[in-house]
Write an enzyme that holds these catalytic residues in place. Sequence first.
Site: not given
Ligand code: GAF
Length: 389
Positions: A129, A132, A166, A178
């Site tokens: 969704a 994160s 990751e 995130d």
């Molecule tokens: C995803 C990525 F994991 C983040 O690092 C960031 O780039 C985001 O997209 C966009 O702002 O959540």
Amino acid sequence: MTDPTRAVADRATAGFTTRYGGQAAGRWAAPGRVNLIGEHTDYNEGFVLPFALPLQTVVAADRQDAEQWTVWSELSDETVTFGADDVAEAGRVTGWGAYVAGVVWALREAGHPVPGARMAIASDVPLGAGLSSSAALESAVLAALLDLGGLELPAESQPRLAQRAENVYVGAPTGIMDQSASIRCQAGHALFLDCRDESVEQIPFDLDAAGLAVLVIDSRAPHRHADGEYAARRRSCEAGAAALGVAALRDVSVDHLDTALAQLDDEETRRRVRHVVTEDQRVLDTVALLRAARVRDIGPLLTASHVSMRDDFEITVPEIDTAVEAALAAGALGARMTGGGFGGCVLALIDADRADEVAAAVTAAYAERGFTAPGTLTVLPSPGATRLP
Ligand code: GAF
């Protein structure tokens, strides 16, 4: 512990006892996030302003003597086991277990003696969704392993380590936002993060005092090639920075944007660059307004961010644009997609007493277009990763 945290923590505890017998040595929680503003700026060494959600992932865990990690998750009701060989090299464990193995791998790679462990994982952070869920899982596992092993790693170094899990172990080329949000956010605040030097400032974000709420709308849009498109946006930004002779797009200021754009031959790269440069400025403007406790006034910046993501960065989808338009038409002060794009969630800044009305308007707009009904939830800025009592 709030009631929702207690419920998910109880599920992790019960899962541990059912799978392994006995009591876990402890429980560690880490939240999902929404990003108030600053999208696709993190890997351009720019600015972001996320806050942690009240939705958390909880790991109940204890040590085991062997260099072995046994992990059960309620989401798939599956147990994954891996050993030292599986974390000797990136990518050997796949599926959701890769996020856990990736943290073990990254800790070992950084020279930390990681204890073997048994873990049971429960989560309220929905998968896919754009809230994160993967960073929440990595951050909760990291917190658990650090404590179980008595390992010292300052909070400011932890996001980078979880991000390596990751990027390298799982293989997703995401930025630092995130994991930073999940680990470093504080209740009642948004996290102003400079992604170049990783310095942070906790910005008070007092929605209650302003009579406001943030409504999170899950677009329920299926992810459409999100991974490939994310990587493509990243490549465009890097190409733009290289063409402009700067280390990262962070180095282009809005005052010099027109000059910079005139130096680029390719129209698509120009649009991508314009999004990132203007988005960095919108983060700075939002922070200035929040510092002055002018929470209502950030609405137009949120909406401008959405327009930029839609028209210049081209990462929105019809469900997302519908949710934003319907929320604004129903009186939201501002609305934007949050997260990487191609689906995921929209956040709308609204008067606290209008949440039902705005949610109903979005639901009605969805029904008119034949989309799967959206999910809606009002949220407050919540704490980052922690050991639970
Ligand atoms: C995803 C990525 F994991 C983040 O690092 C960031 O780039 C985001 O997209 C966009 O702002 O959540």
